[in-house]
Enzyme design. Structure first.
Site, PDB file in Angstrom:
ATOM      1  N   ASP A 119       0.797  -1.219   0.000  1.00  0.00           N
ATOM      2  CA  ASP A 119       0.000   0.000   0.000  1.00  0.00           C
ATOM      3  C   ASP A 119       0.835   1.277   0.000  1.00  0.00           C
ATOM      4  OD1 ASP A 119      -2.584  -1.163  -0.122  1.00  0.00           O
ATOM      5  OD2 ASP A 119      -2.413  -1.709   1.987  1.00  0.00           O
ATOM      6  N   ASP A 179      -5.873  -5.537  -5.918  1.00  0.00           N
ATOM      7  CA  ASP A 179      -5.661  -4.124  -5.575  1.00  0.00           C
ATOM      8  C   ASP A 179      -4.246  -3.654  -5.949  1.00  0.00           C
ATOM      9  OD1 ASP A 179      -7.239  -5.778  -3.829  1.00  0.00           O
ATOM     10  OD2 ASP A 179      -7.554  -4.079  -2.470  1.00  0.00           O
TER      11      ASP A 179
END
Ligand SMILES: *[C@@H]1O[C@H](CO)[C@@H](O)[C@H](O)[C@H]1NC(C)=O
Ligand SMILES: *[C@@H]1O[C@H](CO)[C@@H](O)[C@H](O)[C@H]1NC(C)=O
Ligand SMILES: *[C@@H]1O[C@H](CO)[C@@H](O)[C@H](O)[C@H]1NC(C)=O
Ligand SMILES: *[C@@H]1O[C@H](CO)[C@@H](O)[C@H](O)[C@H]1NC(C)=O
Ligand SMILES: *[C@@H]1O[C@H](CO)[C@@H](O)[C@H](O)[C@H]1NC(C)=O
Ligand SMILES: *[C@@H]1O[C@H](CO)[C@@H](O)[C@H](O)[C@H]1NC(C)=O
Ligand SMILES: *[C@@H]1O[C@H](CO)[C@@H](O)[C@H](O)[C@H]1NC(C)=O
Ligand SMILES: *[C@@H]1O[C@H](CO)[C@@H](O)[C@H](O)[C@H]1NC(C)=O
Ligand SMILES: *[C@@H]1O[C@H](CO)[C@@H](O)[C@H](O)[C@H]1NC(C)=O
Ligand SMILES: *[C@@H]1O[C@H](CO)[C@@H](O)[C@H](O)[C@H]1NC(C)=O
Ligand SMILES: *[C@@H]1O[C@H](CO)[C@@H](O)[C@H](O)[C@H]1NC(C)=O
Length: 416
Positions: A119, A179
């Protein structure tokens, strides 16, 4: 047994007129957008914390430590407001950039100390925007360089991917989520800045593996693929945040549309636009007649399944990206451009009708952060849902498909 009223509602949905004109919703350009974001932006805490999602009842933002995967979205939303001001020839752009910079400051310590795993790509987004705003900004260059090195260190030549999640208790596992396609842009911009082409090659390898192992023959996606870290073999394909291992979690599908469109933009490899189209087609073909994007396409209809307005807005931005890629082909694919643009506008219109919430702090309600969580986290405002809503609105302006203010009629754009 389904209650009779619910069955009637379902039947009603089946006869809804599908020839309606797709028009950018005026709310997308409402002055409420800047006033809500400004009110939150001017309430910066010390030490910094970042809005991620709201409560379900009053729509009040809940704040999280910088070391959270979503903390880049509120600052990057302020850069998006600058983009909007520029597109609309308004004079307040610089003050949005100043706010975006202030809110970015709290992310700088993460360059050397974070538990963000893949992330780092999301958290680097405000620095990417700062870099495009001012390519001489050393703070932004340093941040992108550090975060890109961090992400690239997660690449395994055996698996051919960057690792999404660490699994210290299962050392042979190597977990990759869809993602992660969104974070490959950090490797491309890292390669641009450092001149190190290895980053770019790793991004391409990751995308290639994802095409093979995350996407089903019908164009739907697994959320999670677990590889064997020692051999690169696939151990399992399934989900973490979706309804089931064989279902399609809508936000993951939306990240994929956006991520593969980005891969095509960066490489011009036709396989990536073909993949983006397959994912896009699955997404738009599986939106129910009522236009509400559910949190998972396979979640049961009853009890009423929560929507995910963030999946809807990410998909809209992804479809507009794909539309622009269709137009960039030689010769331009105007048919593809029209199809994806109309779907993006329709999703934005339906999502606005469902989830626009003037009385909440967030722009939208009906976001589902994580429904399998205990307790389920659904029907909230979500900071990345709001960000992609504003971004999609900006993209429509730059594509000449919408105008800036709600008192100026938005242009209607064909019919589905
Ligand atoms: C201001 O931000 C803090 C957290 O940083 C939050 O607790 C507080 O509720 C916010 N105030 C308003 C009016 O939003
Ligand atoms: C902004 O200004 C430019 C240049 O003057 C003009 O081409 C454009 O149409 C204006 N945009 C809006 C939304 O008014
Ligand atoms: C560079 O960007 C950072 C935030 O990313 C900001 O704090 C700083 O003020 C900017 N510097 C200049 C010279 O614009
Ligand atoms: C690293 O970040 C954590 C919070 O995420 C903090 O508790 C810790 O003190 C930081 N360590 C250093 C060396 O800055
Ligand atoms: C480029 O990045 C790779 C992977 O991080 C690293 O091994 C290599 O040393 C770098 N090359 C240069 C010239 O810095
Ligand atoms: C990725 O796939 C393309 C074909 O789509 C191929 O040309 C390229 O060599 C592959 N690269 C890697 C690193 O797997
Ligand atoms: C998905 O499969 C894994 C095993 O690979 C299992 O542990 C997990 O419970 C399954 N998840 C769901 C939602 O069925
Ligand atoms: C496509 O990539 C180029 C860099 O190669 C970048 O300048 C451009 O902004 C990208 N386009 C989009 C829509 O992101
Ligand atoms: C949307 O959210 C409202 C509450 O904010 C809720 O009553 C409604 O059922 C939700 N609809 C869907 C489809 O999620
Ligand atoms: C144009 O786009 C549509 C939709 O993505 C696609 O089905 C079609 O194959 C594309 N045509 C060409 C010539 O690329
Ligand atoms: C939505 O979240 C609420 C609160 O956690 C939970 O009670 C409810 O079961 C969830 N809805 C569904 C359909 O999962």
């Amino acid at each position: 047994m389904l209650p009779l009223a619910f069955v009637c509602l379902l039947l009603l949905r089946l006869v809804v007129d599908t020839t309606a004109t797709a028009t950018p919703p005026p709310e997308l350009y409402s002055p409420l957008i800047s006033s809500k974001i400004l009110a939150i932006a001017q309430n910066e805490s010390d030490p910094p914390t970042y809005p991620q999602y709201t409560d379900r009842v009053a729509g009040i933002w809940q704040y999280f430590s910088p070391n959270t995967w979503t903390s880049g979205f509120f600052p990057v939303l302020q850069y998006a407001m600058n983009t909007r001001a520029e597109l609309c020839n308004e004079s307040d752009g610089n003050s949005w950039v100043e706010l975006g910079r202030q809110w970015s400051t709290g992310l700088i310590p993460l360059e050397t100390n974070n538990t963000l795993q893949h992330d780092v790509g999301f958290v680097s987004m405000p620095f990417q925007e700062e870099y495009y705003f001012n390519r001489m900004n050393q703070t932004a260059i340093d941040a992108i360089t550090a975060f890109a090195a961090d992400l690239d260190a997660r690449f395994s030549p055996i698996v051919g991917c960057t690792r999404s999640w660490d699994t210290p208790d299962e050392p042979t596992w190597f977990e990759v989520i869809i993602d992660n396609m969104m974070n490959l842009e950090l490797l491309f911009i890292g390669a641009d800045i450092t001149g190190n082409d290895t980053y770019r090659q790793h991004a391409i390898s990751h995308a290639n593996k994802t095409m093979i192992n995350h996407i089903r023959p019908d164009g739907s996606t697994y959320h999670l693929v677990n590889y064997n870290a020692d051999t690169g073999a696939v151990i399992s394909q399934g989900t973490h945040q979706g309804y089931s291992n064989s279902s399609t979690w809508t936000r993951g599908q939306a990240w994929g549309i956006y991520g593969f469109s980005n891969m095509f933009n960066r490489t011009r490899d036709p396989n990536y636009i073909i993949t983006a189209r397959r994912l896009a087609k699955y997404f738009v073909d599986h939106i129910p007649q009522d236009g509400v994007v559910p949190w998972d396409f396979n979640a049961p209809l009853y009890p009423p399944r929560p929507a995910d307005s963030s999946a809807a807005t990410i998909a809209s931005a992804g479809l507009l990206f794909l539309a622009n890629m269709e137009k960039s082909l030689t010769p331009p694919n105007n048919t593809g451009y029209d199809i994806w643009t109309r779907h993006a506008i329709q999703i934005l219109a339906d999502t606005t009708a469902l989830a626009w919430k003037p009385e909440w702090q967030s722009l939208l309600s009906n976001g589902t952060v994580n429904n399998p969580a205990s307790p389920p986290n659904n029907l909230t405002g979500i900071v990345y849902g709001d960000y992609y809503y504003v971004k999609a609105g900006n993209d429509l302006i730059s594509m000449g498909l919408a105008e800036c203010h709600d008192h100026v009629a938005s242009r209607s754009f064909g019919s589905l």
